[in-house]
Design an enzyme around this catalytic site. Sequence first.
Site, PDB file in Angstrom:
ATOM      1  N   LYS B  78       0.872  -1.180   0.000  1.00  0.00           N
ATOM      2  CA  LYS B  78       0.000   0.000   0.000  1.00  0.00           C
ATOM      3  C   LYS B  78       0.906   1.226   0.000  1.00  0.00           C
ATOM      4  O   LYS B  78       1.931   1.241   0.715  1.00  0.00           O
ATOM      5  CB  LYS B  78      -0.873  -0.044   1.256  1.00  0.00           C
ATOM      6  CG  LYS B  78      -1.946   1.029   1.355  1.00  0.00           C
ATOM      7  CD  LYS B  78      -2.741   0.849   2.656  1.00  0.00           C
ATOM      8  CE  LYS B  78      -3.866   1.853   2.800  1.00  0.00           C
ATOM      9  NZ  LYS B  78      -4.609   1.674   4.073  1.00  0.00           N
ATOM     10  N   SER B 153      -9.532   1.789   3.200  1.00  0.00           N
ATOM     11  CA  SER B 153      -8.650   2.510   2.301  1.00  0.00           C
ATOM     12  C   SER B 153      -7.640   1.613   1.550  1.00  0.00           C
ATOM     13  O   SER B 153      -7.071   2.068   0.558  1.00  0.00           O
ATOM     14  CB  SER B 153      -7.880   3.570   3.084  1.00  0.00           C
ATOM     15  OG  SER B 153      -7.024   2.974   4.040  1.00  0.00           O
ATOM     16  N   SER B 177      -9.540  -0.445   7.471  1.00  0.00           N
ATOM     17  CA  SER B 177      -8.991  -0.278   6.120  1.00  0.00           C
ATOM     18  C   SER B 177      -8.309  -1.499   5.517  1.00  0.00           C
ATOM     19  O   SER B 177      -7.998  -1.503   4.332  1.00  0.00           O
ATOM     20  CB  SER B 177      -8.007   0.891   6.097  1.00  0.00           C
ATOM     21  OG  SER B 177      -8.714   2.104   6.049  1.00  0.00           O
TER      22      SER B 177
END
Lengths: 476, 490
Positions: B78, B153, B177
């Site tokens: 990420k 996210s 997330s």
Amino acid sequence: MTYETVIGLEVHVELGTKSKIFCSCDTSFGAPPNSHVCPVCMGSPGVLPVLNEEALRLGMKAALALNCQVRTDSKFDRKNYFYPDSPKAYQISQYDEPIGEQGYVEIEVNGEKKRIGITRVHLEEDAGKLNHSPFGDGSFVDFNRVGIPLIEIVSEPDLRTPEEARLYLEQIKAIMQYCEVSECKMEEGSLRCDANISLRPYGQEAFGTKAEIKNMNSFRNVERGLEFEQQRQEKALTRGEVIVQETRRFDEATGSTISMRGKEDAHDYRYFPDPDLPRIIVSDAFLTACQEEIPELPAAKRERFMQAYGLPAYDAGVLTTSRFLAEFFDATAQQVSDPKAASNWLMGDVLAYMNASGESIEAIRVTPTQFADLIGLIEDGTISTKIAKTVLKTMLDSGKAPKQIIEEQGLVQISDVDALTAIAKAVIERNPAAVQDVLEGKEKAIGSLVGQMMKETKGKANPAVVNQLLKDLILS
Amino acid sequence: MIDFRKGLRALQKALQQGEVTPQDLVLHSLTTIEEQDSVIQAFLRTESHVAKQRAQVVTSTVTTREDNVLAGIPYALKDNMCYEGVETTCASKILAGYIPPHTATAAHRLDHAGGILIGKVNLDEFAMGSTTENSAYFSTHNPWHPDYVPGGSSGGSAAAVAAGMVPYALGSDTGGSIRQPASFCGVVGLKPTYGRVSRFGLVSYASSLDQIGPITNSVEDAAIVLSAIAGFDERDATCANVPVDDYVGALTGDVKGLRIGVAAELMGEGIDERVRNAVQKAIDLLQSLGATVVPIHLPHLSYAIATYYLIAPAEASSNLARFDGVRYGYRAPQADNLLSMYSKTRSAGFGDEVKRRILLGTYALSSGYYDAYYKRAQQMRTLIAQDFQQAYEHVDVIVAPTSPVLPFRLGEASDDPVTNYLIDICTIPVNLAGLPAISVPCDVVEGLPVGLQIIGNMFDEATILRVADTYEKHSPFAALREAKWGGAAQ
């Protein structure tokens, strides 16, 4: 003056750790700009602070030495503000749970002891340094200083004169140096001082409106700045003006203070506990170790020097300003029969020599034992006071033992009457007038004859022996 | 034929038997990305050159370190985790072009295990959001249906794994997330206990809540990756010095005698009936496998969203203050003075959701409001954590939906931020309490996956992995997934 001055100091002391408080960067002073930095102290995205335990240890020692109640469970908070000197846009500090509170130090004002309260001692990180271009084409940030561990020492508003403020600051410095918490070099910024000062009519309990004075970068300037501000406020009050709460900057060139910003420009720092750092839990063992590392402090040492060595308060005060000097004297005094003589030599010739050479006392090349030997050689008449000055200078220059210097240079005092008689006879022969004066009872005239004897012997003749010898020869 | 969805063990076996090389896996990953990412848009950037070089370097470790499952296998990060020399943007304009000089500890440990970074994947800007639509660059699409959001996210991480572009990815979880996008994309997402995995190198959103964890194709894969990244790190003072369990060894395939807590507060109002039914079926399955179901109560749960949206923005307002245009990243041109440089840079550099949370947090910490907001939120956080602790006196794990709703279409999220905040109701309380939790797929409804969340006690990842793994082995999802992708992890 119809007004009483009220002063409180906020003192920042850089802790003498090798590395920064939350990373492993070097803390030494004077490196090229931005050479002692890393992603952590530069606040790069994704980095985290980790407490340097040495900073906590020194902070705790300082709090204990300042007689504080210490917290064994405290925390770090973030002080948020935008400024280029702060790479994270917050400073890691302590807000409502400082490591130390309710401490005090004692100062001596006109021979009387006065206790100055310490509100709090807290740990925090230093900010970077902004250098503004003299050409007005920009400002440059040096992050070497960012993350250097600091303690902030906040005093109670217990100081009543600029002199007291200076004495307090000197005392703080001495205590920090004794504990080896900091070198406290104001010229390098490792000791910094801001002052809050207000005036109130004598007898009034409520404080007047205060001004905060910044940028006083020496002990002398702290006193000067506060003296100026005291007079400024007094004049204003006398004229019936209202004092406004503001921050003022001391200007060294003019010796005056200049308004920087008013109260309305005060920041909202939005303090909150730093979620990147766990609570600071101090074990009993850690605390005990800190306590044990605190040496005899200057006030106690001064007292002992007066009691044990019979020193006047002045001598004891001078000798305890630095831990090194005090320990040097202490070690010397234990080896001599007249500590006051050692004090005189140390405060006089030795300190003058170090001052002249621009070195601190720590750089001295003479050991206390060598110094005590010198005092002993004066006491037992091996060398005269005059010769001793020469020997001491050679000792300070070379670090050689006094006996070695005396031997090498043939400086042993001549006390042997037989050795001096021939020279004395020659001097008497050459100075009939002076001899006549002596015979007529003018005792002082013998002085010039002694002087000539000293000259003949290059100062090595024992003056007392010479004096007696001359009298004996002339009057017999 | 390489299929990343078959799991890490299958890849390891193929590598060890010489059927494939790390280079083959890297090429397969890059090819799949090339084929699919024009639609899915999971990757912000690939590091093909670096990955190919790494593949050569790690080739020898594949055979010499048999215990090391991750050797020679690619992964994605990420883009809020730093990797030395690789641009890290947090999907924000303000960090465009920022190349960190340091590598996140979690990524460093994967590399140490022989992992190969393929690239950085998309997220909601600074991990603020639940759809990956808040990325400053582009929205990521759900591989199960490209009209749908992948969640967020860590939407890029979940989508990349679900689409078979990488065998696993790391995500970060502040309020759900990792788990919520795993649920939306039909993959496994594990948020470890706060302090289990070092946060060093993770660009902080809310420091007291953020935690890095794996997104994988199977529970066993999650156990394998967690084993590699968990454990004390001297560079993160909040990283716990607690021994790391044998997570793979904990996968006994048995839940007999385990007590499974079900909270009425997480199964009632506000939970989509289709989700509730899927989760109820999962609970029934666990019961049929020998677990005991115990009703529990989490009385302060209704305050969790409000609590989270005070604490997280407060910390974010301070954490994101360093993005000021002075030292790195974006700096607005034509500023007249320092203040205008700050405000122009931050106004242009941050997206709306980030600005909203910075403002919210700044307000909550302001003088005069701190006690009413931030301090009370901290007190409520303590009560919520106590609710869970009391529950764990009676149960071994708690099960709940991961998301109260099914995945929704791109652009379908409400214009009202508060409505959007409410969809984190099942995951946020877990972050507030610092607990570990895993989302494991449990059903497919109308062509979209549903996740089952299993929440454990502090540092008891072993038990949630054990329950999730047992469930996974008996779950109808494997067949549904096979129908979708034509492959299976088991």
